[in-house]
Design a protein around this motif. Structure first.
Motif, PDB file in Angstrom:
ATOM      1  N   THR A 347       0.827  -1.204   0.000  1.00 41.18           N
ATOM      2  CA  THR A 347       0.000   0.000   0.000  1.00 41.18           C
ATOM      3  C   THR A 347       0.862   1.256   0.000  1.00 41.18           C
ATOM      4  OG1 THR A 347      -1.755  -1.175   1.185  1.00 41.18           O
ATOM      5  CG2 THR A 347      -1.839   1.229   1.230  1.00 41.18           C
ATOM      6  N   ILE A 351       0.600   4.125  -2.860  1.00 41.94           N
ATOM      7  CA  ILE A 351       0.341   5.547  -2.606  1.00 41.94           C
ATOM      8  C   ILE A 351       1.421   6.429  -3.231  1.00 41.94           C
ATOM      9  CG2 ILE A 351       0.192   7.326  -0.812  1.00 41.94           C
ATOM     10  CD1 ILE A 351      -0.856   5.089   1.067  1.00 41.94           C
ATOM     11  N   GLN A 366      -1.218  12.236   6.479  1.00 46.46           N
ATOM     12  CA  GLN A 366      -2.304  12.164   5.501  1.00 46.46           C
ATOM     13  C   GLN A 366      -3.160  10.913   5.684  1.00 46.46           C
ATOM     14  OE1 GLN A 366      -0.876  13.124   1.609  1.00 46.46           O
ATOM     15  NE2 GLN A 366      -2.793  12.619   0.582  1.00 46.46           N
ATOM     16  N   PHE A 367      -2.556   9.869   6.252  1.00 47.81           N
ATOM     17  CA  PHE A 367      -3.260   8.588   6.445  1.00 47.81           C
ATOM     18  C   PHE A 367      -3.048   8.121   7.886  1.00 47.81           C
ATOM     19  CE2 PHE A 367      -1.504   8.815   2.109  1.00 47.81           C
ATOM     20  CZ  PHE A 367      -2.675   8.814   1.360  1.00 47.81           C
ATOM     21  N   ASN A 440       2.210  15.848  -0.871  1.00 43.17           N
ATOM     22  CA  ASN A 440       0.794  15.599  -0.646  1.00 43.17           C
ATOM     23  C   ASN A 440       0.347  14.539  -1.657  1.00 43.17           C
ATOM     24  OD1 ASN A 440      -1.831  15.795   0.227  1.00 43.17           O
ATOM     25  ND2 ASN A 440      -2.310  17.524  -1.103  1.00 43.17           N
ATOM     26  N   TYR A 441       0.331  13.289  -1.201  1.00 39.76           N
ATOM     27  CA  TYR A 441       0.078  12.172  -2.120  1.00 39.76           C
ATOM     28  C   TYR A 441      -1.374  12.194  -2.580  1.00 39.76           C
ATOM     29  CZ  TYR A 441       4.511  10.725  -0.125  1.00 39.76           C
ATOM     30  OH  TYR A 441       5.821  10.694   0.285  1.00 39.76           O
ATOM     31  N   LYS A 442      -1.555  12.158  -3.888  1.00 43.34           N
ATOM     32  CA  LYS A 442      -2.890  12.274  -4.463  1.00 43.34           C
ATOM     33  C   LYS A 442      -3.685  10.980  -4.363  1.00 43.34           C
ATOM     34  CE  LYS A 442      -1.631  15.991  -7.665  1.00 43.34           C
ATOM     35  NZ  LYS A 442      -1.543  16.424  -9.075  1.00 43.34           N
ATOM     36  N   LYS A 443      -2.981   9.841  -4.400  1.00 47.80           N
ATOM     37  CA  LYS A 443      -3.700   8.561  -4.305  1.00 47.80           C
ATOM     38  C   LYS A 443      -4.215   8.351  -2.890  1.00 47.80           C
ATOM     39  CE  LYS A 443      -1.794   5.719  -8.023  1.00 47.80           C
ATOM     40  NZ  LYS A 443      -1.106   4.454  -8.354  1.00 47.80           N
ATOM     41  N   LYS A 444      -5.428   7.865  -2.802  1.00 47.32           N
ATOM     42  CA  LYS A 444      -6.030   7.534  -1.518  1.00 47.32           C
ATOM     43  C   LYS A 444      -6.050   6.025  -1.339  1.00 47.32           C
ATOM     44  CE  LYS A 444      -6.905  11.878  -0.876  1.00 47.32           C
ATOM     45  NZ  LYS A 444      -6.095  12.663   0.100  1.00 47.32           N
ATOM     46  N   ILE A 445      -6.168   5.583  -0.097  1.00 44.25           N
ATOM     47  CA  ILE A 445      -6.262   4.146   0.174  1.00 44.25           C
ATOM     48  C   ILE A 445      -7.726   3.748   0.075  1.00 44.25           C
ATOM     49  CG2 ILE A 445      -5.808   2.278   1.799  1.00 44.25           C
ATOM     50  CD1 ILE A 445      -3.709   4.067   3.114  1.00 44.25           C
ATOM     51  N   PRO A 446      -8.103   2.905  -0.895  1.00 42.59           N
ATOM     52  CA  PRO A 446      -9.500   2.474  -1.012  1.00 42.59           C
ATOM     53  C   PRO A 446      -9.991   1.816   0.279  1.00 42.59           C
ATOM     54  CG  PRO A 446      -8.253   1.861  -2.967  1.00 42.59           C
ATOM     55  CD  PRO A 446      -7.256   2.347  -1.968  1.00 42.59           C
ATOM     56  N   LYS A 447     -11.249   2.034   0.601  1.00 47.81           N
ATOM     57  CA  LYS A 447     -11.804   1.513   1.855  1.00 47.81           C
ATOM     58  C   LYS A 447     -11.699   0.000   1.953  1.00 47.81           C
ATOM     59  CE  LYS A 447     -15.096   5.313   2.543  1.00 47.81           C
ATOM     60  NZ  LYS A 447     -16.530   5.681   2.651  1.00 47.81           N
TER      61      LYS A 447
END
Length: 494
Positions: A347, A351, A366-367, A440-447
């Protein structure tokens, strides 16, 4: 249904589902539904079997009505079923992660049927009652893994997959030679019957030599000392597949070593068990150098797998009930936490698009949930209470001390410090470090991916806090390891 018939279900369910999915290549959504339902059914069957074994004793199934030692038999004892159940739960969570991380074009390359075939091979290896079918189940598992490791192409993937395939083909050839020697010497390939005959002839030099040949084979499969193929081959598959490789495949080799040297060849322990102990110590030491010597996240993960292999096999060096109890707790923990480690490292790369932890900074800002879950995972891997790794490590260390192997106990426990160092530097630099404005990482961690990782973390906590609930099943498994006659009587004289 006769409950004995359930013994084959942990292998039959994924095998049957895999055949169905082959004909649904273009219907990815339907594949996912069938795969999810199959894995849920598999977990339910495993739990029913585990409870039944605790109440009624070891369950056996003779195929075609040919009783052991003449026919093919599956044997479900607590030792095997604890690993089958854990493997199924871990696989389901890795599959849920895969549902969100795989691209549709990748999913149409028969990846889900191959995953099910691999699970069928793993479960069959745990449950088979004879050494020839152990070879067959190994090959089912490995053939699926050969394809899974090569899907996607690329120069690095091709190089590592060739190494992986060649090493395992060589090991399979040596395995076949060993099987021929076993049959020539004992006239049987059934585990229980082999154990009975080895005991009758008192395991002379020829049988000890055969046992060492099998040790070489299983060591290659488990990554014990002969692990040079492992870090690279676990680095190239897609993340959820690598997680299943790290969580499951080495455990099959470890299981085979435990089953072989507690049931079939337990007599010449001054030769076999001492050699296993020395190889385990060498594996731990070399694994520690690898874990602290690399900056690449994938390499760090691979060498942490190797340290775990060496650590758990120290229990055979101690060769007592305390160490065996610790090894079972530790193996269950290791399957859960190594899957989580692979998923979390994957992961991080998803990201950031980077593989070196020096190039990643401040993810926790950010996470936050991901960051603290990573910290919890580090504590669990190190063996900090109340997480799952604590009890297994303490019991293995206690077993080594009881057998007088103080140096082995010290080195095994030092490995926990190295594991902590190898991962805490990743946490401090990449997770907890100070983030700069341009990171600022644009990819998010999918739920769905986050759910799979959180569930594995919760399992680790539950195993640590709820060890007492698992204790009756673990003690039942230990009883089979220290009293081989329990297994022999259940298979041959039921």
């Amino acid at each position: 249904m006769n409950l004995n018939n359930l013994v084959v279900m942990p292998m039959f369910i994924p095998l049957f589902a895999a055949v169905i999915l082959v004909f649904l290549r273009s219907k990815v959504r339907l594949q996912k539904i069938i795969l999810f339902l199959s894995m849920c059914a598999l977990i339910v069957v495993n739990i029913v079997l585990l409870v039944t074994i605790k109440k009624e004793g070891i369950q056996t199934l003779a195929f075609g009505g040919w009783e052991a030692p003449f026919g093919i038999s599956f044997v479900a004892d607590s030792f095997a079923m604890l690993f089958v159940t854990t493997a199924s739960v871990v696989s389901l969570l890795c599959i849920l992660f895969a549902f969100r991380s795989f691209e549709e074009s990748f999913e149409k390359m028969f990846v889900y049927p191959l995953i099910l075939l691999m699970i069928a091979g793993v479960n069959g290896s745990f449950l088979t009652g004879d050494i020839f079918n152990l070879f067959v189940c190994f090959e089912v598992m490995l053939l699926a893994s050969y394809v899974l490791i090569t899907i996607g192409g690329g120069k690095e993937r091709l190089r590592e997959s060739l190494k992986y395939v060649l090493i395992n083909v060589l090991a399979s050839w040596v395995f076949l030679v060993g099987l021929a020697m076993v049959y020539g010497s004992l006239g049987t390939l059934n585990f229980a019957h082999m154990a009975e005959r080895v005991d009758l002839v008192h395991q002379g030099p020829v049988l000890t030599t055969i046992s060492l040949m099998l040790l070489v084979v299983f060591s290659l499969k488990a990554g014990l000392f002969l692990f040079y193929w492992l870090p690279g081959s676990y680095r190239v598959p897609t993340v959820p597949i690598a997680a299943m490789f790290g969580a499951l495949l080495t455990k099959v080799g470890i299981y085979a070593i435990f089953r072989t040297f507690t049931l079939i060849f337990p007599i010449q322990e001054d030769v076999t068990h001492t050699l296993i102990g020395l190889l385990a110590l060498a594996t731990i030491i070399l694994g520690m150098f690898g874990a602290i010597g690399y900056r690449d996240l994938r390499q760090i993960v691979g060498y942490n797998v190797i340290i775990g292999v060496g650590f758990v096999l120290m229990a055979l060096y101690a060769n007592n009930a305390t160490a065996f109890e610790g090894s079972i707790y530790y193996l269950i923990h290791d399957m859960i936490i190594k899957a989580l480690l692979f998923l979390m490292i994957g992961t991080m790369m998803y990201i950031t698009g980077r593989t070196s932890f020096d190039e990643i900074k401040g993810l926790i800002h950010q996470f936050p949930l991901f960051g603290w879950l990573f910290f919890m995972m580090v504590l669990a891997l190190t063996g900090i209470p109340p997480f799952s790794g604590f009890l297994g490590k303490v019991l293995i260390g206690q077993g080594l001390i009881e057998s007088g192997y103080l140096v082995g106990a010290v080195i095994a426990m030092l490995s926990s410090i190295v594991v902590l160092y190898s991962l805490i530097r990743v946490f401090l630099k990449s997770i907890f470090g100070e983030a700069t404005l341009n990171e600022n990482y644009k990819k998010k961690i999918p739920k769905q991916m986050m759910f799979a990782m959180t569930a594995l973390g919760a399992l680790s906590i539950c195993l640590g806090l709820g060890a007492e609930l698992l204790a009756p099943y673990v003690k039942d498994a230990v009883n089979v390891l220290v009293n081989p006659t329990v297994y022999i009587d259940a298979v041959l004289y039921k």
